[in-house]
Design a protein around this motif. Structure first.
Motif, short mmCIF file in Angstrom:
data_model
loop_
_atom_site.label_atom_id
_atom_site.label_comp_id
_atom_site.label_asym_id
_atom_site.label_seq_id
_atom_site.Cartn_x
_atom_site.Cartn_y
_atom_site.Cartn_z
N UNK A 47 -6.52 -41.32 8.25
CA UNK A 47 -6.81 -41.83 9.12
C UNK A 47 -6.63 -41.37 10.66
N UNK A 48 -5.43 -41.26 10.60
CA UNK A 48 -4.57 -40.19 11.83
C UNK A 48 -3.11 -39.85 11.00
N UNK A 49 -2.77 -39.26 12.16
CA UNK A 49 -1.08 -38.96 12.31
C UNK A 49 0.27 -39.32 11.91
N UNK A 50 -0.22 -40.47 11.84
CA UNK A 50 0.85 -41.72 12.42
C UNK A 50 0.66 -41.72 10.82
N UNK A 51 -0.04 -42.13 10.08
CA UNK A 51 -0.80 -42.57 9.13
C UNK A 51 0.18 -41.54 7.39
N UNK A 52 0.29 -40.96 7.98
CA UNK A 52 0.81 -38.98 7.22
C UNK A 52 2.28 -39.45 7.44
N UNK A 53 3.09 -39.48 8.43
CA UNK A 53 3.67 -38.96 9.46
C UNK A 53 5.20 -40.84 9.02
#
Length: 474
Positions: A47-53
């Motif tokens: 969904x966004x970079x926070x979800x993968x990071x």
């Protein structure tokens, strides 16, 4: 010199040649990681970079979590249900203060290699980086499988319980040709060791069911595990992994082991000696199985797990509450294990990691007592976890060279839960090339690019390819 330029970490002309003309081009075999095969199979955009990071539910990067806590970030913006953008800003504020920490370099490497973002990451640049990264994450190029392919990864070895049905490995095996990489299971039988857990008996029942082997004794437990070796191997498994946090070598008879298992099944109090006996004999049995199947057996040792008990209770394991162990005689106890196994010629190929670098010299020199069979079958594993730093990697490579044969080393692994972690291989290769380049600069190694380049290529890829036999049955 600009941040993370083309030659960062490379301080000599030879180091630059070795990296750019040899290491950089080599594919990756990631023989130990914690990626989820389900995520690889489902192949959904984040969904966004926070979800993968940072985190997707309870699954995320505890390296980052520890650093954010050190910066005073509230838990709802780390592992909690806080706003994703606020989590991202909290990470940016943390990175501003992370100079000298490998996460500072890894974070910027990931932005450069995957997103083409060369800005310094901080709270001022975070809004624009958030927008650009999220736009890219919505594209096909940023689905998990494409992230793996873009990183030039040929093999991903996940970490799997023996009782797993390996459903997603079976599905991914059917799609190997179109994916262009393999996703293979690596066995991690930690739950079989946790005989003091209330769920130990239930776990044995689960293992019995999936293996089709009724477990009533130590011998039948080993029989069930042998069946799981067969099943894992049928899906390409070639390695096992063992979280040997602490270890004391104490032998036991089969009858004693049967009594210990019976007590554990019934949640009866076990003595320290009984726990040590069980661990010793189960490790030895697994060594026999690894040797029988010609697997490589990994040991990750000397760790204090789950030190923060309130957070363990509220969050669970793998929350970032582990640290370096300090068992002073761990390497000595492990040598006793090898001495005993050698009596029956039952030492398999091994990679041995300790989180405490004080163990490295004792382990590296001790391994030399048991090398045979035409291969360097025992190796000091790559600088692991809290040692996964510039200085830690340099120290491990130096010890491997000075006490063994560095050109035989099988190299780096991510040990990660993130699809963006593959620049860690680049980082390792840069350190490797710089170490060898410095030797050449000082006259400790020949000024021979062909010779040194072959060594770099072997450590980066070829040695892992040859040792683990992932492609033998294609």
């Amino acid at each position: 010199m600009s941040l993370l330029n083309d030659d960062f970490l490379l301080t000599t002309p030879m180091a630059k040649k070795l990296f750019h003309d040899h290491a950089e081009k080599m594919p990756i075999i990631d023989f130990h990681c914690h990626l989820d095969p389900k995520e690889i199979y489902e192949n959904k955009n984040y969904k966004n970079i926070s979800r993968i990071w940072i985190n997707e539910g309870n699954f995320g990067d505890h390296y980052k979590w520890r650093l954010m806590r050190a910066n005073g970030v509230p838990e709802d913006l780390i592992t909690g249900d806080g706003d994703d953008y606020q989590k991202f800003l909290a990470w940016a504020g943390t990175i501003e203060k992370a100079l000298g920490n490998p996460l500072f370099e890894w974070t910027h490497l990931e932005l450069r290699r995957f997103f083409g973002i060369n800005d310094v990451f901080n709270t001022k640049t975070a809004p624009a980086i958030w927008e650009k990264a999220n736009q890219l994450l919505a594209t096909d190029d940023f689905k998990p499988r494409n992230l793996i392919k873009r990183s030039n990864v040929q093999v991903v070895c996940t970490t799997d319980d023996p009782a797993s049905d390996l459903k997603y490995h079976k599905l991914l095996k059917k799609e190997e040709d179109q994916n262009g990489f393999k996703v293979l299971p690596a066995m991690r039988p930690d739950k079989a060791f946790n005989l003091t857990d209330d769920g130990y008996g239930d776990y044995l029942d689960q293992l019995a069911k999936v293996s089709g082997k009724k477990i009533t004794s130590f011998k039948s437990l080993v029989g069930a595990l042998r069946q799981r070796f067969q099943y894992f191997e049928s899906l390409g498994g070639r390695l096992s992994d063992h979280g040997l946090n602490f270890f004391h070598f104490v032998k036991a008879s089969d009858d004693e082991m049967n009594d210990i298992i019976d007590k554990a099944r019934n949640n009866k109090q076990l003595t320290k000696t009984e726990i040590d006996q069980y661990q010793t004999m189960l490790v030895e049995a697994l060594m026999h199985l690894n040797k029988e199947f010609n697997w490589t057996m990994q040991f990750h040792m000397n760790v204090i797990r789950n030190a923060n008990k309130p957070m363990l209770k509220s969050f669970g394991t793998d929350g970032g509450f582990d640290s370096m162990g300090t068992q002073p005689d761990l390497a000595q106890q492990f040598m006793k294990l090898l001495m005993d196994a050698q009596e029956e010629d039952q030492i398999p190929k091994m990679i041995i990691y300790s989180l405490n670098p004080n163990d490295w010299m004792e382990l590296a020199t001790g391994m030399g007592d048991f090398q045979q069979d035409g291969v360097q079958k025992l190796q000091l594993g790559a600088a692991w976890w809290f040692n996964d730093t510039f200085s830690g990697m340099k120290k491990q490579l130096t010890i491997m060279a000075e006490e063994s044969l560095l050109p035989n080393f099988v190299g780096m692994l991510t040990d990660s839960r993130s699809f963006l972690s593959y620049p860690r291989h680049e980082y390792f290769r840069r350190v490797l090339c710089n170490v060898i380049g410095e030797w050449a600069e000082r006259g400790q190694a020949p000024d021979d690019e062909d010779y040194l380049g072959k060594i770099v290529e072997d450590i980066s890829y070829n040695n892992a390819h040859d040792q683990f036999h992932f492609f033998d049955r294609d």
